[in-house]
Design an enzyme around this catalytic site. Sequence first.
Site, mmCIF file in Angstrom:
data_model
loop_
_atom_site.group_PDB
_atom_site.id
_atom_site.type_symbol
_atom_site.label_atom_id
_atom_site.label_comp_id
_atom_site.label_asym_id
_atom_site.label_seq_id
_atom_site.Cartn_x
_atom_site.Cartn_y
_atom_site.Cartn_z
ATOM 1 N N TYR A 1 0.852 -1.189 0.000
ATOM 2 C CA TYR A 1 0.000 0.000 0.000
ATOM 3 C C TYR A 1 0.885 1.234 0.000
ATOM 4 O O TYR A 1 1.848 1.321 0.758
ATOM 5 C CB TYR A 1 -0.913 0.021 1.244
ATOM 6 C CG TYR A 1 -1.676 1.324 1.359
ATOM 7 C CD1 TYR A 1 -2.965 1.427 0.859
ATOM 8 C CD2 TYR A 1 -1.086 2.457 1.918
ATOM 9 C CE1 TYR A 1 -3.655 2.632 0.919
ATOM 10 C CE2 TYR A 1 -1.765 3.672 1.977
ATOM 11 C CZ TYR A 1 -3.044 3.744 1.479
ATOM 12 O OH TYR A 1 -3.712 4.941 1.529
ATOM 13 N N GLU B 1 -3.623 7.494 -3.996
ATOM 14 C CA GLU B 1 -3.393 6.188 -3.380
ATOM 15 C C GLU B 1 -3.133 5.105 -4.422
ATOM 16 O O GLU B 1 -3.808 5.051 -5.441
ATOM 17 C CB GLU B 1 -4.649 5.841 -2.567
ATOM 18 C CG GLU B 1 -4.567 4.589 -1.750
ATOM 19 C CD GLU B 1 -5.891 4.327 -1.021
ATOM 20 O OE1 GLU B 1 -6.005 4.706 0.149
ATOM 21 O OE2 GLU B 1 -6.805 3.745 -1.636
#
Length: 382
Positions: free
Chosen positions: A101, A189
């Site tokens: 992530y 993101e």
Amino acid sequence: MKLHEYQSKQIFSRYGIPIPKGRVTTTAEEARNIATEIGGRVVIKSQVLVGGRGKAGGIRVAKDPHEAEEIATHILAMEIKGLPVRKVLVDEAANISKEIYLGITNDRAARKPVMMASSAGGVEIEEVARTTPENIIKEHIDPLLGLKDYQARDIAIGIDLPKQHWKIFNQIANGLWHVYQDCDATLAEINPLVITEDNRLIALDGKMLLDDNALFRHPDLSELRDLDGEAPSEIEARKYGLSFIKLDGNIGCMVNGAGLAMTTMDIIKLFGGEPANFLDIGGGAGSDKVTAAMKIILTDPKVKTVLFNIFGGITRCDEVARGILVAIAEVKPKVPMVVRLVGTNAEEGRKLLSDANMITADTLADAAQKAVTAVKTVKAGR
Ligand code: GDP
Ligand code: MN
């Protein structure tokens, strides 16, 4: 404003972040063509503005162009969390060896952007934050200095990234920072950023939220807006230049001025009620704007009472009253309405409304209490 995965990834790519080969389309036939162009296995990904598409069945791998067409047909007919799938992204499928992530958002408490990374990619970061917060590595970014190389390296070390990937990781982290800054994003993101079996780093998913208040300086980005992902009431409100945010309560609020609107919500809560929305009609609103606002409030079936709190300054109370009357004539609301008018032309305003069967109030506290009581009578069926 939210961007789709394919839009975010196109922007990422311009900033040196590697993304899979692929293209977006609205038809299954074209999905087949794209799969033929790419060759080999492809992944068909629904483009809807919600997370967890994978779990919902909106992301599937196809082994050949024929299967790509079949899967695309199926996915294009789907609805995911209430949103229709109108587009699919057909990407070269990746052989994943690890999911990471990587994201940037604003840390309000620190008053700085923060880059976050986790070696537990693929799952939602909120989930990681809840279960294993120690697995999230954070680096605050000084907006004037930008992301420094040592910070990117610290993150790489923090997530146990093998050294051979540090150089490309630095490029990706820097790219993401510049995307975030240049686009006036509130979130950028990559989840997952993957290490493939042949040892490449690729952004498989992309998500961006843009600051609506900065969109005026990004006409190109404004055009990417997809109205499917937004509450119809908020779209309507934007058309009329109203600041409107839908909430979960049952007292609809119509107020002029953002500060007064927040105060009104607070005082409703103080007396045990729940506001159905934040609505600032703005200074000097004419009757047409008031009519639009009223219709937006009343189309919410949850609204059991409407509270008008108008402090007339530039805004004239008689003008607001006229707007209310037009809206009442058109919408024929069945819910009680409490009105507090003070300031410029309040007397004329009250006179106009005197036949409209509204509950009048003198002070804000009085108005809020009357609204809370009115909700109870509606609920009791009286
Ligand atoms: P989300 O569920 O909406 O966040 O969509 P993602 O694009 O993040 O995809 C969800 C998951 O699907 C990823 O975490 C991967 O595990 C898997 N996935 C996505 N693309 C590929 C791919 O090309 N190959 C493989 N094997 N899995 C993929
Ligand atoms: Mn994802």
